[in-house]
Design a protein around this motif. Structure first.
Motif, PDB file in Angstrom:
ATOM      1  N   ARG A  19      40.445  48.119  34.868  1.00  8.76           N
ATOM      2  CA  ARG A  19      42.045  47.771  35.281  1.00  8.76           C
ATOM      3  C   ARG A  19      42.038  46.488  36.068  1.00  8.76           C
ATOM      4  O   ARG A  19      43.223  45.953  36.451  1.00  8.76           O
ATOM      5  N   VAL A  20      40.974  46.073  36.726  1.00 12.54           N
ATOM      6  CA  VAL A  20      41.265  44.971  37.851  1.00 12.54           C
ATOM      7  C   VAL A  20      40.284  43.740  37.284  1.00 12.54           C
ATOM      8  O   VAL A  20      39.299  44.040  36.583  1.00 12.54           O
ATOM      9  N   GLU A  21      40.738  42.597  37.848  1.00 14.27           N
ATOM     10  CA  GLU A  21      39.957  41.684  37.685  1.00 14.27           C
ATOM     11  C   GLU A  21      40.058  40.852  39.130  1.00 14.27           C
ATOM     12  O   GLU A  21      41.149  40.356  39.374  1.00 14.27           O
ATOM     13  N   LEU A  22      38.834  40.298  39.497  1.00 11.47           N
ATOM     14  CA  LEU A  22      38.907  39.525  40.805  1.00 11.47           C
ATOM     15  C   LEU A  22      38.739  38.206  40.718  1.00 11.47           C
ATOM     16  O   LEU A  22      37.749  37.724  39.829  1.00 11.47           O
ATOM     17  N   GLY A  23      39.569  37.524  41.211  1.00 10.80           N
ATOM     18  CA  GLY A  23      39.537  35.927  41.240  1.00 10.80           C
ATOM     19  C   GLY A  23      39.497  35.337  42.411  1.00 10.80           C
ATOM     20  O   GLY A  23      38.840  36.338  43.355  1.00 10.80           O
ATOM     21  N   ASP A  24      39.863  34.180  42.579  1.00  7.04           N
ATOM     22  CA  ASP A  24      39.308  33.556  43.882  1.00  7.04           C
ATOM     23  C   ASP A  24      40.182  34.227  45.193  1.00  7.04           C
ATOM     24  O   ASP A  24      39.822  34.348  46.284  1.00  7.04           O
ATOM     25  N   ARG A  25      41.349  34.318  44.712  1.00  6.87           N
ATOM     26  CA  ARG A  25      42.405  34.321  45.622  1.00  6.87           C
ATOM     27  C   ARG A  25      43.109  35.870  45.533  1.00  6.87           C
ATOM     28  O   ARG A  25      43.862  36.158  46.373  1.00  6.87           O
ATOM     29  N   TYR A  26      43.099  36.239  44.476  1.00  2.00           N
ATOM     30  CA  TYR A  26      43.951  37.418  44.013  1.00  2.00           C
ATOM     31  C   TYR A  26      42.886  38.497  43.364  1.00  2.00           C
ATOM     32  O   TYR A  26      41.920  38.297  42.633  1.00  2.00           O
ATOM     33  N   LEU A  27      43.347  39.658  43.270  1.00  2.00           N
ATOM     34  CA  LEU A  27      43.004  40.665  42.476  1.00  2.00           C
ATOM     35  C   LEU A  27      43.986  41.097  41.603  1.00  2.00           C
ATOM     36  O   LEU A  27      45.055  41.534  41.915  1.00  2.00           O
ATOM     37  N   ARG A  28      43.704  40.912  40.467  1.00  2.00           N
ATOM     38  CA  ARG A  28      44.701  41.214  39.307  1.00  2.00           C
ATOM     39  C   ARG A  28      44.564  42.871  38.872  1.00  2.00           C
ATOM     40  O   ARG A  28      43.502  43.128  38.656  1.00  2.00           O
ATOM     41  N   VAL A  29      45.533  43.287  38.933  1.00  2.00           N
ATOM     42  CA  VAL A  29      45.471  44.898  38.533  1.00  2.00           C
ATOM     43  C   VAL A  29      46.467  45.158  37.339  1.00  2.00           C
ATOM     44  O   VAL A  29      47.564  44.716  37.404  1.00  2.00           O
ATOM     45  N   GLY A  41      44.163  37.317  51.000  1.00  2.00           N
ATOM     46  CA  GLY A  41      44.338  37.134  52.321  1.00  2.00           C
ATOM     47  C   GLY A  41      45.402  38.117  53.033  1.00  2.00           C
ATOM     48  O   GLY A  41      45.442  38.337  54.059  1.00  2.00           O
ATOM     49  N   SER A  42      46.532  38.219  52.218  1.00  2.00           N
ATOM     50  CA  SER A  42      47.612  38.797  52.779  1.00  2.00           C
ATOM     51  C   SER A  42      48.019  40.197  52.292  1.00  2.00           C
ATOM     52  O   SER A  42      48.651  40.973  52.992  1.00  2.00           O
ATOM     53  N   ALA A  43      47.530  40.588  51.104  1.00  2.00           N
ATOM     54  CA  ALA A  43      47.668  41.682  50.377  1.00  2.00           C
ATOM     55  C   ALA A  43      49.071  41.898  49.902  1.00  2.00           C
ATOM     56  O   ALA A  43      49.662  42.748  49.467  1.00  2.00           O
ATOM     57  N   VAL A  79      44.478  48.029  52.782  1.00  2.00           N
ATOM     58  CA  VAL A  79      45.535  47.964  52.355  1.00  2.00           C
ATOM     59  C   VAL A  79      45.576  47.369  50.547  1.00  2.00           C
ATOM     60  O   VAL A  79      45.914  47.863  49.633  1.00  2.00           O
ATOM     61  N   ILE A  80      44.540  46.435  50.684  1.00  2.00           N
ATOM     62  CA  ILE A  80      44.332  46.062  49.296  1.00  2.00           C
ATOM     63  C   ILE A  80      44.055  46.934  48.279  1.00  2.00           C
ATOM     64  O   ILE A  80      44.531  47.070  46.965  1.00  2.00           O
ATOM     65  N   LEU A  81      43.043  47.688  48.534  1.00  2.00           N
ATOM     66  CA  LEU A  81      42.499  48.719  47.656  1.00  2.00           C
ATOM     67  C   LEU A  81      43.316  49.898  47.702  1.00  2.00           C
ATOM     68  O   LEU A  81      43.454  50.347  46.406  1.00  2.00           O
ATOM     69  N   SER A  82      44.154  50.155  48.666  1.00  2.00           N
ATOM     70  CA  SER A  82      45.333  51.359  48.105  1.00  2.00           C
ATOM     71  C   SER A  82      46.157  50.895  47.383  1.00  2.00           C
ATOM     72  O   SER A  82      46.702  51.479  46.423  1.00  2.00           O
ATOM     73  N   LYS A  83      46.657  49.608  47.514  1.00  2.00           N
ATOM     74  CA  LYS A  83      47.537  48.996  46.703  1.00  2.00           C
ATOM     75  C   LYS A  83      47.151  48.940  45.112  1.00  2.00           C
ATOM     76  O   LYS A  83      47.790  49.004  44.231  1.00  2.00           O
ATOM     77  N   ALA A  84      45.929  48.375  45.114  1.00  2.00           N
ATOM     78  CA  ALA A  84      45.161  48.164  43.633  1.00  2.00           C
ATOM     79  C   ALA A  84      45.261  49.757  43.026  1.00  2.00           C
ATOM     80  O   ALA A  84      45.557  49.933  41.774  1.00  2.00           O
ATOM     81  N   LEU A  85      44.884  50.693  43.870  1.00  2.00           N
ATOM     82  CA  LEU A  85      44.839  52.138  43.153  1.00  2.00           C
ATOM     83  C   LEU A  85      46.177  52.562  42.852  1.00  2.00           C
ATOM     84  O   LEU A  85      46.498  53.420  41.703  1.00  2.00           O
TER      85      LEU A  85
END
Length: 106
Positions: A19-29, A41-43, A79-85
């Motif tokens: 369900r995720v795709e890692l880009g240069d600046r964003y994690l797309r969920v 950078g900021s979550a 925070v990034i990981l928790s938001k992605a989940l």
């Protein structure tokens, strides 16, 4: 770059890998209600397609469980990981404040 590298190694072994795709600046969920981009950078979270800001505030430390992670010390990565989940399972969100933002149409 370091966060992106760590995420690139961690995400394939998670339950949300498909369900995720890692880009240069964003994690797309990709959730069931929508698709989101979490800034590396900021979550901060943006809701696609119109890039509406989604305010998701971490639980207060009094209620949150403390989990030791291999990258302890980088709070933003946690925070990034928790938001992605959370967003990958967005159909299970019950918080009314988050639901109003997700369900609102531009």
């Amino acid at each position: 770059e370091v966060r992106r590298d760590v995420l690139g190694r961690l995400l394939p072994s998670t339950k949300i890998a498909d369900r995720v795709e890692l880009g240069d600046r964003y994690l797309r969920v990709r959730g069931n209600r929508g698709t989101y981009r979490v800034h590396l950078g900021s979550a901060n979270v943006l809701i696609e397609p119109d890039d509406r800001y989604l305010c998701v505030v971490p639980a207060s430390s009094a209620r949150a469980k403390r989990v030791m992670l291999p990258f302890d010390g980088d709070g933003v990565l946690s925070v990034i990981l928790s938001k992605a989940l959370l967003l990958a399972d967005d159909d299970k969100i019950t918080d009314p404040t988050i639901l109003r933002q997700v369900e609102r149409r531009a």
